[in-house]
Design a protein around this motif. Structure first.
Motif, PDB file in Angstrom:
ATOM      1  N   ASN A  62     -17.643 -31.236  54.048  1.00 53.10           N
ATOM      2  CA  ASN A  62     -18.762 -30.881  53.175  1.00 53.10           C
ATOM      3  C   ASN A  62     -18.313 -31.061  51.730  1.00 53.10           C
ATOM      4  O   ASN A  62     -17.888 -30.121  51.053  1.00 53.10           O
ATOM      5  CB  ASN A  62     -19.197 -29.425  53.409  1.00 53.10           C
ATOM      6  CG  ASN A  62     -20.127 -29.303  54.598  1.00 53.10           C
ATOM      7  OD1 ASN A  62     -20.293 -30.250  55.351  1.00 53.10           O
ATOM      8  ND2 ASN A  62     -20.724 -28.146  54.757  1.00 53.10           N
ATOM      9  N   ARG A  63     -18.379 -32.290  51.281  1.00 53.33           N
ATOM     10  CA  ARG A  63     -17.953 -32.640  49.933  1.00 53.33           C
ATOM     11  C   ARG A  63     -18.818 -33.804  49.466  1.00 53.33           C
ATOM     12  O   ARG A  63     -19.698 -34.277  50.176  1.00 53.33           O
ATOM     13  CB  ARG A  63     -16.481 -33.087  49.920  1.00 53.33           C
ATOM     14  CG  ARG A  63     -15.522 -32.089  50.500  1.00 53.33           C
ATOM     15  CD  ARG A  63     -14.131 -32.682  50.598  1.00 53.33           C
ATOM     16  NE  ARG A  63     -13.475 -32.787  49.311  1.00 53.33           N
ATOM     17  CZ  ARG A  63     -12.408 -33.550  49.074  1.00 53.33           C
ATOM     18  NH1 ARG A  63     -11.903 -34.295  50.048  1.00 53.33           N
ATOM     19  NH2 ARG A  63     -11.854 -33.593  47.887  1.00 53.33           N
ATOM     20  N   THR A 110     -18.863 -24.936  56.701  1.00 55.18           N
ATOM     21  CA  THR A 110     -18.810 -24.116  55.482  1.00 55.18           C
ATOM     22  C   THR A 110     -20.213 -23.984  54.886  1.00 55.18           C
ATOM     23  O   THR A 110     -20.926 -24.976  54.748  1.00 55.18           O
ATOM     24  CB  THR A 110     -17.871 -24.773  54.443  1.00 55.18           C
ATOM     25  OG1 THR A 110     -16.560 -24.858  54.997  1.00 55.18           O
ATOM     26  CG2 THR A 110     -17.831 -23.958  53.161  1.00 55.18           C
ATOM     27  N   TRP A 160     -27.155 -21.527  46.352  1.00 52.21           N
ATOM     28  CA  TRP A 160     -25.793 -22.038  46.591  1.00 52.21           C
ATOM     29  C   TRP A 160     -25.847 -23.533  46.842  1.00 52.21           C
ATOM     30  O   TRP A 160     -26.764 -24.031  47.489  1.00 52.21           O
ATOM     31  CB  TRP A 160     -25.172 -21.355  47.811  1.00 52.21           C
ATOM     32  CG  TRP A 160     -23.730 -21.721  48.047  1.00 52.21           C
ATOM     33  CD1 TRP A 160     -22.639 -21.218  47.415  1.00 52.21           C
ATOM     34  CD2 TRP A 160     -23.224 -22.690  48.997  1.00 52.21           C
ATOM     35  NE1 TRP A 160     -21.487 -21.787  47.908  1.00 52.21           N
ATOM     36  CE2 TRP A 160     -21.818 -22.703  48.878  1.00 52.21           C
ATOM     37  CE3 TRP A 160     -23.826 -23.528  49.916  1.00 52.21           C
ATOM     38  CZ2 TRP A 160     -21.005 -23.518  49.648  1.00 52.21           C
ATOM     39  CZ3 TRP A 160     -23.009 -24.348  50.698  1.00 52.21           C
ATOM     40  CH2 TRP A 160     -21.620 -24.342  50.556  1.00 52.21           C
ATOM     41  N   LYS A 204     -26.572 -28.439  50.893  1.00 51.93           N
ATOM     42  CA  LYS A 204     -25.279 -28.795  51.488  1.00 51.93           C
ATOM     43  C   LYS A 204     -25.115 -30.308  51.509  1.00 51.93           C
ATOM     44  O   LYS A 204     -26.023 -31.025  51.932  1.00 51.93           O
ATOM     45  CB  LYS A 204     -25.184 -28.251  52.915  1.00 51.93           C
ATOM     46  CG  LYS A 204     -25.010 -26.749  52.980  1.00 51.93           C
ATOM     47  CD  LYS A 204     -24.836 -26.263  54.407  1.00 51.93           C
ATOM     48  CE  LYS A 204     -26.158 -25.988  55.052  1.00 51.93           C
ATOM     49  NZ  LYS A 204     -26.074 -25.310  56.344  1.00 51.93           N
ATOM     50  N   PRO A 213     -13.635 -27.105  52.546  1.00 50.82           N
ATOM     51  CA  PRO A 213     -14.951 -27.756  52.628  1.00 50.82           C
ATOM     52  C   PRO A 213     -15.239 -28.314  54.013  1.00 50.82           C
ATOM     53  O   PRO A 213     -15.503 -29.506  54.181  1.00 50.82           O
ATOM     54  CB  PRO A 213     -14.826 -28.875  51.590  1.00 50.82           C
ATOM     55  CG  PRO A 213     -13.368 -29.252  51.652  1.00 50.82           C
ATOM     56  CD  PRO A 213     -12.609 -27.986  51.956  1.00 50.82           C
ATOM     57  N   ARG A 231     -16.452 -19.488  55.034  1.00 52.27           N
ATOM     58  CA  ARG A 231     -16.435 -19.289  53.581  1.00 52.27           C
ATOM     59  C   ARG A 231     -15.852 -20.506  52.860  1.00 52.27           C
ATOM     60  O   ARG A 231     -14.994 -21.200  53.373  1.00 52.27           O
ATOM     61  CB  ARG A 231     -15.606 -18.045  53.243  1.00 52.27           C
ATOM     62  CG  ARG A 231     -16.118 -16.764  53.911  1.00 52.27           C
ATOM     63  CD  ARG A 231     -15.135 -15.648  53.721  1.00 52.27           C
ATOM     64  NE  ARG A 231     -13.799 -16.058  54.166  1.00 52.27           N
ATOM     65  CZ  ARG A 231     -12.658 -15.489  53.782  1.00 52.27           C
ATOM     66  NH1 ARG A 231     -12.691 -14.469  52.952  1.00 52.27           N
ATOM     67  NH2 ARG A 231     -11.503 -15.937  54.220  1.00 52.27           N
ATOM     68  N   GLN A 232     -16.307 -20.687  51.640  1.00 54.33           N
ATOM     69  CA  GLN A 232     -15.835 -21.832  50.853  1.00 54.33           C
ATOM     70  C   GLN A 232     -14.326 -21.771  50.645  1.00 54.33           C
ATOM     71  O   GLN A 232     -13.654 -22.806  50.615  1.00 54.33           O
ATOM     72  CB  GLN A 232     -16.561 -21.862  49.505  1.00 54.33           C
ATOM     73  CG  GLN A 232     -16.247 -23.081  48.666  1.00 54.33           C
ATOM     74  CD  GLN A 232     -16.720 -24.380  49.307  1.00 54.33           C
ATOM     75  OE1 GLN A 232     -17.821 -24.450  49.829  1.00 54.33           O
ATOM     76  NE2 GLN A 232     -15.867 -25.410  49.291  1.00 54.33           N
ATOM     77  N   GLU A 233     -13.778 -20.561  50.544  1.00 49.18           N
ATOM     78  CA  GLU A 233     -12.336 -20.471  50.288  1.00 49.18           C
ATOM     79  C   GLU A 233     -11.488 -20.974  51.456  1.00 49.18           C
ATOM     80  O   GLU A 233     -10.301 -21.246  51.296  1.00 49.18           O
ATOM     81  CB  GLU A 233     -11.914 -19.041  49.898  1.00 49.18           C
ATOM     82  CG  GLU A 233     -12.399 -17.938  50.797  1.00 49.18           C
ATOM     83  CD  GLU A 233     -13.656 -17.261  50.261  1.00 49.18           C
ATOM     84  OE1 GLU A 233     -14.612 -17.988  49.903  1.00 49.18           O
ATOM     85  OE2 GLU A 233     -13.680 -16.014  50.210  1.00 49.18           O
ATOM     86  N   THR A 277     -23.075 -26.868  47.837  1.00 53.92           N
ATOM     87  CA  THR A 277     -21.732 -27.341  48.166  1.00 53.92           C
ATOM     88  C   THR A 277     -21.024 -27.813  46.890  1.00 53.92           C
ATOM     89  O   THR A 277     -21.578 -28.658  46.175  1.00 53.92           O
ATOM     90  CB  THR A 277     -21.817 -28.547  49.119  1.00 53.92           C
ATOM     91  OG1 THR A 277     -22.478 -28.153  50.305  1.00 53.92           O
ATOM     92  CG2 THR A 277     -20.456 -29.114  49.439  1.00 53.92           C
ATOM     93  N   GLN A 297     -30.277 -23.149  49.605  1.00 53.01           N
ATOM     94  CA  GLN A 297     -28.953 -23.765  49.735  1.00 53.01           C
ATOM     95  C   GLN A 297     -29.077 -25.285  49.758  1.00 53.01           C
ATOM     96  O   GLN A 297     -30.032 -25.819  50.323  1.00 53.01           O
ATOM     97  CB  GLN A 297     -28.283 -23.347  51.048  1.00 53.01           C
ATOM     98  CG  GLN A 297     -27.889 -21.888  51.114  1.00 53.01           C
ATOM     99  CD  GLN A 297     -27.031 -21.597  52.337  1.00 53.01           C
ATOM    100  OE1 GLN A 297     -25.810 -21.544  52.242  1.00 53.01           O
ATOM    101  NE2 GLN A 297     -27.655 -21.407  53.485  1.00 53.01           N
ATOM    102  N   ALA A 301     -22.875 -20.786  52.515  1.00 52.99           N
ATOM    103  CA  ALA A 301     -22.931 -19.459  51.908  1.00 52.99           C
ATOM    104  C   ALA A 301     -23.664 -18.480  52.824  1.00 52.99           C
ATOM    105  O   ALA A 301     -23.276 -17.313  52.938  1.00 52.99           O
ATOM    106  CB  ALA A 301     -23.624 -19.523  50.551  1.00 52.99           C
TER     107      ALA A 301
END
Lengths: 488, 462
Positions: free
Chosen positions: A200-201, A306, A107, A168, A302, A297-299, A109, A166, A308
């Motif tokens: 987290n972007r 956040t 996963w 991030k 960000p 969760r990502q939904e 970001t 992961q 996975a």
């Protein structure tokens, strides 16, 4: 890196552990700042290492090292086992872990622009433009800007078969204008104080914050505060902007719901919690319109919380924390889940880096926006008499999370639905549950922002991680205002 | 842990790989172990080994830093490239000085200090830490209390090398105990650290924490207001620590210090004297600053008058040319700078309070108090007003009502909003300064203080 983690697991398993996990983590960071029109600091850093966590003789041990040679990794795993066996000398019962399927996953970001692909010149140019806007305002005596990027890549493997890779990204930035005159120092920050706004972007986070566009206004407000009246003392209706409400959530909901605090595991440092176990499902935490979730969760967005999978391989989840005002959930881990009768961890264990033991941390603790359309201006228009406060300036709360006091950078008095005058040095205080039960309005989704708190400290040795807090402006009735300046 | 020779070898490679006009490397290397307990059980037990090199490059007034914790050639080259790239794109800073040569960085008396590295501290094993924890937990068992706390030990070194020949190295150990004893409705806390583990009495600290928990059981709620308070050394340290960021030349130049326009004035009571003195026998830490300059002993406050602040090299030069030059006392580099580049400049971090003419024990302070509050620990302190230096926070883990010269009972914890200027003007008595540590500020040599009219504004629920 995966082979290094496997080497550690093999070395631990050969010494008779009942559980082991290994995290190899590589962190890269860029940090830039300006002050009064010049570069303040410019730095990059890299940190790479492995942390090995084991259960032996029913107790925990953890060892971490930067040396990733075969000899050092095997020695580190052996050290973790030795430490666990020492822990077992002072234990009351064996550690129990809630079952968790062994995840195998990759996963990253979601991001549009890898911040490390942007040039330093581009970064500094932007900060200097903001700085110039602020410095150009007469009365501003100090202007500071900053920008930070972080990339954290981790490989988590466990003796149960988990294998999670992961990556991030987090990006943040902001600025502050100070004005010293007479016997006062006033300041204004944007988009938030104490490091600005973080998510987290990728670099798109910086581009979308309209940093330059807001700099002059913010600087002018820092000077105007010197002409403003002192915020009065008394009981008032207050409206808090989303960023301040985000910190209010952090301190008076996020920390007290940490199950390790509730169980006394943080008693010596961060403290305990008023949210003792019998309150779950029963306590009237807030008014009917208070709905709070812990959502990694990502939904959800960000946020700095956040991901996975957490740092013991549990998938990101959404846990209802306050539902229509009632207290409905804690932040839990595999070790603590059984204390609340749960069969699975809530997935909140995180570590600052490879060298720290993961512990229960806030994910994104967010208040849900109001369902009926309501903008901030509409909320102010619907308020006869009150005070609107914006941007945190100071924060403090007791070690069980009852009594809090917050100061904000700026406020406006509201009369008959209009902002009538600016107020300086606003503050408010109260008791957590009384405060949340006094909330009678919250703005809707258009005003909701997932704020980032990049500097949350907890644990011994202390760990600093980022947490997320979604919030929109909200109104509270009959709140104590102004006692920060009473008699001092 | 790195040795000075190993670090020197790494620095030689860094010099070879770098094309900068000047280069500096700061090394930190440590082995740190901490055993944590709660609910009378060891629940976290960790150890970490890490070595870091932080590389600064200079190009004609431009400087930047890059940090790595892997010392292979590729990692070092990557860190150097990052530092050089960050530096090259900047505009030249006219205030940036060349790196100090070894002669400039030297101070009188260098090398005469006692060691701060103790083999007994470095050699503590996980099993030995567990046994000490068992002793502390057994104190909890004796009184039917619940114990939580830590016992840690570390051996660490830090060094700085630069291309003008400066090479400095410092090794130190540190052991630390902190413990909270919890009763049904009360708690007590103690904390202490020392480079020399033989100076720590873990069981004794556990016993004191237990007595505080027992004596503060069934706390009464009393109204907030202005009280005479007796602050134990840890409490005094945690609150006064919030003013020392302002004893900095850069803070004055930035106009963010509460000392702006106040240096040379009678700001505090005449009984307040404060030095920064890294060489004090009860202090710990490195004798050089972020540029390798020797830390000087500086008298910050004399009989309540703030006499001067501390300076990094560049800050001192800038201050001499500023409008404040005649208003801030002696201006010279004092060896208190942070690693460059930075915005904050410098700070005194080895604070030593002067011994009062007639030191009083805490028992004597209690005996002379008609009505007041004894405070063990302060918590979550934050600045409310930067110029009046008002700070807020809570009491915690042992707060007592004192009446008619005696401790009467435990009381529910207070929130305070207190100006540090007022507080240090209202000190009625002080103890002998001791090495103390808290959680909100850095370690200091500080006395217990009896302070009149301390401003409690609210009371909490426990």
């Amino acid at each position: 890196m995966k082979s290094i983690a496997l080497l550690a697991l093999d070395a631990a398993s050969a010494r008779g552990v009942t559980y082991a996990d290994a995290r190899v983590v590589a962190i890269r960071n860029r940090s830039l700042s300006t002050k009064n029109g010049r570069v303040g600091h410019a730095s990059e850093s890299e940190s790479l290492g492995i942390g090995v966590r084991v259960i032996a003789d029913g107790a925990w041990g953890f060892a971490a090292a930067a040396d990733l040679s075969r000899t050092a990794v095997e020695a580190g795993a052996a050290r973790a086992v030795e430490i666990a066996r020492a822990s077992a000398r002072v234990k009351r019962e064996d550690v129990r872990l809630a079952a968790e399927p062994a995840a195998v996953a990759e996963w990253t970001t979601p991001y549009k622009i890898d911040p490390f692909t942007t040039s330093v010149e581009q970064n500094i140019d932007l900060l200097l433009k903001v700085d110039a806007e602020m410095s150009g305002v007469a009365g501003v005596t100090l202007s500071e800007t900053g920008m930070n990027f972080q990339r954290e890549e981790s490989w988590f493997l466990s003796s149960e078969g988990a294998d999670i890779h992961q990556t991030k990204y987090s990006t943040g930035g902001g600025y502050t204008a100070y004005a010293f005159a007479g016997s006062e120092i006033q300041k204004r920050s944007y988009p938030n104080s104490f490091g600005g706004q973080w998510q987290n972007r990728g670099y798109e986070q910086i581009e979308e914050m309209k940093l330059v566009e807001n700099a002059r206004r913010v600087a002018e407000e820092s000077v105007a505060l010197h002409r403003a009246e002192q915020c009065p003392e008394g009981a008032y209706t207050i409206i808090l902007d989303g960023s301040q409400l985000g910190l209010q959530i952090h301190e008076s909901i996020g920390h007290p719901i940490e199950l390790d605090r509730v169980l006394g595991m943080e008693a010596n440092f961060a403290g305990t919690s008023f949210l003792t176990l019998e309150k779950l499902g029963h306590l009237r935490y807030g008014s009917e319109i208070v709905n709070v979730v812990a959502d990694a969760r990502q939904e959800h967005g960000p946020g700095l919380g956040t991901f996975a999978y957490d740092d013991e391989g549990v998938a990101a989840q959404s846990t209802p924390i306050i539902t229509n005002g009632r207290f409905t959930g804690y932040l839990s881990s595999r070790e603590t889940a059984h204390a609340i009768g749960a069969t699975r961890s809530g997935g909140t264990l995180r570590a600052e880096g490879w060298n720290r033991l993961p512990m229960i941390r806030m994910t994104n603790i967010s208040i849900l926006p109001g369902e009926k359309p309501l903008s901030l201006e509409q909320l102010i228009a619907a308020t006869d008499d009150g005070i609107y406060m914006e941007t945190n300036k100071s924060w403090s709360i007791d070690d069980k999370r009852y009594n809090f006091q917050f100061g904000c950078e700026i406020a406006w008095e509201i009369r008959r639905g209009k902002r009538v005058r600016m107020l300086k040095n606003p503050s408010y205080s109260g008791i957590t549950t009384e405060f949340w039960n006094s909330m009678d309005a919250i703005c809707s989704r258009e005003e909701w922002t997932l704020w980032g708190t990049p500097n949350c400290g907890k644990g011994q040795p202390q760990q600093v991680v980022g947490t997320g807090h979604g919030a929109s402006p909200a109104r509270f009735r009959n709140i104590r205002v102004g006692s920060a300046y009473r008699g001092s | 842990m790195l040795t000075k020779e190993q670090a020197g070898d790494v620095f030689d490679r860094i010099r070879r790989f770098s094309s900068a006009e000047e280069v500096e490397a700061i090394f930190t290397s440590s082995r740190f172990a901490l055993t944590r307990f709660a609910n009378n059980t060891i629940h976290q037990n960790v150890e970490e080994e890490n070595s870091v090199v932080s590389i600064r490059t200079n190009f004609a007034g431009r400087t930047a830093r890059s940090t790595a914790n892997q010392f292979d050639d590729e990692s070092l080259r990557r860190a150097i490239t990052a530092s050089e790239s960050l530096a090259r794109v900047q505009a030249a800073d006219p205030d940036l000085l060349p790196m100090p040569a070894s002669d400039e960085a030297k101070a009188a008396g260098e090398g005469a200090r006692a060691t701060r590295f103790f083999d007994e501290t470095a050699a503590i094993t996980p099993a030995e830490r567990a046994e000490v924890v068992r002793d502390m937990v057994s104190v909890a068992g004796k009184y039917k209390l619940t114990a939580a706390g830590i016992y840690s030990n570390a051996d660490a070194c830090e060094g700085i090398f630069n291309s003008r020949g400066l090479a400095k190295w410092h090794e130190q150990t540190l052991a630390e105990v902190s413990i909270t004893m919890l009763g049904d409705d009360s708690s007590g806390w103690q904390k202490l650290n020392s480079p020399d583990v033989t100076k720590l009495d873990a069981a004794g600290l556990a016993e004191t924490a237990a007595q505080k928990a027992i004596e503060s059981a069934r706390p009464r709620e009393i109204a907030p207001g202005k009280y005479t308070v007796i602050l134990e050394p840890s409490a005094a340290l945690d609150i006064v620590g919030f003013m020392f960021w302002d004893y900095s030349g850069v803070a004055i130049l930035d106009q963010r210090s509460f000392l702006n326009d106040r240096i040379g004035t009678q700001l505090f009571g005449e009984n307040v004297n404060i030095w920064d003195d890294v060489a004090h026998p009860l202090q710990a830490g490195s004798p050089f600053d972020g540029e390798g300059m020797e830390r000087q002993r500086v008298r910050l406050v004399e009989n309540g008058v703030v006499k001067r602040v501390v300076y990094a090299r560049a800050t001192a030069e800038k201050m001499k040319k500023s409008e404040y030059a005649g208003k801030v006392g002696t201006i010279e580099a004092t060896g208190h700078g942070f690693p460059l580049p930075n915005e904050a400049g410098e700070m005194p971090m080895n604070i030593v309070f002067g011994r009062p003419h007639k030191p009083e024990s805490i028992e004597e302070m209690i005996a002379s108090t008609e009505r007041g509050v004894l405070v063990t620990r302060l918590w979550y302190i934050r600045e409310v007003d930067p110029y009046e230096k008002i700070v807020t926070g809570m009491t915690r883990d042992g707060t007592f009502l004192v009446e008619k010269g005696k401790i009467q009972c435990g009381v529910r914890n207070f929130r305070f909003n207190q100006s540090l200027i007022s507080m240090l003007s209202n000190v009625e008595a002080m103890g002998v300064p001791v090495r103390a540590c808290g959680e909100e500020s850095f370690d200091m040599v500080v006395p217990a203080m009896k302070v009149r009219e301390f401003n409690f504004t609210e009371v909490t629920k426990f």
